[in-house]
Design a protein around this motif. Sequence first.
Motif, PDB file in Angstrom:
ATOM      1  N   SER A   1       0.828  -1.208   0.000  1.00  0.00           N
ATOM      2  CA  SER A   1       0.000   0.000   0.000  1.00  0.00           C
ATOM      3  C   SER A   1       0.861   1.256   0.000  1.00  0.00           C
TER       4      SER A   1
ATOM      5  N   ASP B   1       0.955  -2.625 -10.882  1.00  0.00           N
ATOM      6  CA  ASP B   1       1.007  -3.074  -9.499  1.00  0.00           C
ATOM      7  C   ASP B   1       1.343  -4.563  -9.526  1.00  0.00           C
TER       8      ASP B   1
ATOM      9  N   LYS C   1       5.336  -8.626  -1.525  1.00  0.00           N
ATOM     10  CA  LYS C   1       5.016 -10.051  -1.313  1.00  0.00           C
ATOM     11  C   LYS C   1       6.180 -10.991  -1.648  1.00  0.00           C
TER      12      LYS C   1
HETATM   13  C1  LIG Z   1      -1.965  -6.278  -6.047  1.00  0.00           C
HETATM   14  C2  LIG Z   1      -1.819  -5.711  -4.672  1.00  0.00           C
HETATM   15  N1  LIG Z   1      -1.413  -4.448  -4.517  1.00  0.00           N
HETATM   16  C3  LIG Z   1      -1.256  -3.894  -3.299  1.00  0.00           C
HETATM   17  C4  LIG Z   1      -1.514  -4.609  -2.170  1.00  0.00           C
HETATM   18  C5  LIG Z   1      -1.333  -3.984  -0.815  1.00  0.00           C
HETATM   19  O1  LIG Z   1      -0.208  -4.546  -0.220  1.00  0.00           O
HETATM   20  P1  LIG Z   1      -0.048  -4.519   1.374  1.00  0.00           P
HETATM   21  O2  LIG Z   1      -1.096  -5.412   1.946  1.00  0.00           O
HETATM   22  O3  LIG Z   1       1.348  -5.034   1.599  1.00  0.00           O
HETATM   23  O4  LIG Z   1      -0.203  -3.119   1.806  1.00  0.00           O
HETATM   24  C6  LIG Z   1      -1.944  -5.936  -2.271  1.00  0.00           C
HETATM   25  C7  LIG Z   1      -2.247  -6.745  -1.084  1.00  0.00           C
HETATM   26  O5  LIG Z   1      -2.829  -7.792  -1.127  1.00  0.00           O
HETATM   27  C8  LIG Z   1      -2.102  -6.506  -3.556  1.00  0.00           C
HETATM   28  O6  LIG Z   1      -2.517  -7.758  -3.739  1.00  0.00           O
END
Ligand SMILES: Cc1ncc(COP(=O)(O)O)c(C=O)c1O
Length: 485
Positions: A159, A288, A316
């Motif tokens: 995020s 993303d 991830k």
């Molecule tokens: C494609 C994608 N973008 C952004 C995020 C946000 O990541 P985070 O949970 O590490 O803030 C996620 C989380 O599942 C995601 O799947």
Amino acid sequence: MRHTALLAMPGRGPRNEKRKQVVPNLQKCIFSTNISFQGLCQMDKYKKSEEVLAKNRNFISGGVVSVNRATLPEIVFVKGEGAYVWDADGNRYIDYHAAFAPHFLGHNDPYVTEAVLRVLRDRASLYGSGTTVLEGRLAELICRHIPWVESVQFLNSGSEATYQAIRLARAVTGRDDIIVMQGGYNGWHNDVCCNLMTPLERLGSRISPGEYRYEPISAGIPLSHQALVHPVNFNDLESVEYVCRKYPIAALITEPILQNIGIIKPLPGYSQGLRRLADQYGFILIFDEIKTGFRHSIGGYAQIANVTPDLVVYGKALANGYPIAALGGKKGLMGWFVHPDASKRVLLAGTYNAHPIPTAAAIATIERLLMHDGEVYRHVECLGDKLQAGIEAALRRFELKAVVARQGSAFCVYFMDHCPQDWHDLASNHDFQLDGALRRELIERGIYFFPLATKQCSISSAHTSDDIETTLRAFHETFASILAR
Ligand SMILES: Cc1ncc(COP(=O)(O)O)c(C=O)c1O
């Protein structure tokens, strides 16, 4: 007992009308079924889990620290190793959830663990002043292996990375509006916290060309902010172009494959079309790759699709479960973080950015992925192939109308007659109840699929052919049991 999935789907009126803020019901079901879950469970199977959760609820709102972790069955996990996780009651599961996908090498991969222990033994710490050798090494690794990443910054979560990418795009273009995908997830902040699994009754008929209403999945998002965000169908270039003609678009952010509603792949030419429209209308194309990056290849799905984004974010699988994310792109864009004109400089700051533990984990993860000419990718492809073929055979045997969508190690079973092209297609055709029932019965048989319909499943390089065979046996038993009811 009813199954509840905790994602809010509140709504608002049409974009052009004066809108009322609707207070979201954070516990609202987007998926529910009357199938009794307790009836499926052995008595006391989750007794200790229930005790831990009951205690934690006294001190943690809802008992969990990320709202989407509240599921049924309410299992408390205590250990993860390779392809397996264990719960507080001693039950073992073959894990296909992978904590929402980071564990591409499996839980506690020994090579990554050793790198983390080394950092601790060396007494590396968080200094908060100047650069470090470790972050330089990670940045170089990423830039050397991903041609469109000439310069990179590190953050702690996906995020944060998508937030900074959008802020950078706005600064560079001098525009405020952005395009997001209906059915995409890009994090929890105001720009993107919307239009994930929006119920059809809120969404209405499929809109194309055009845009959907901003459907917030959180309370507290100012209406003025919502007006800047334009959700469109995935795989719908006409809608992207429609929005570009209407508003000055700073950025389009998209998962290159929609992996938060299973596996929705780009149609031939779609990703290339986004690149073309970005060039034509002057918006920043942000991929993303938080879920797809490093899982599908070192360069993520952009490498497979042969499309160059302007900015890209990874997380991830980048560090196999340790908290770190990366934002990268061409030097000309990334340079705005240190722009000589202070009024144009984009603030990127964070006490914990590139903390040595996740940084070392990320370096070790990439080293592992590069070993033996990408053997890890060949291994998971092989397992994915076997699992897909086995599930398809089971579907045929039980005469179920369903398809398996898969990209390498990531897959999803859709109970409909074709692979969906966008959320509207999925929501209109998928049998959510059957999907939910399948997941919960698999869990009872020691196969952990996240118990929320359409959630993508992940194979890790620690899975074995035996694990796949065990999983396929569980599929057969589950289908037989569901159909017997
Ligand atoms: C494609 C994608 N973008 C952004 C995020 C946000 O990541 P985070 O949970 O590490 O803030 C996620 C989380 O599942 C995601 O799947």
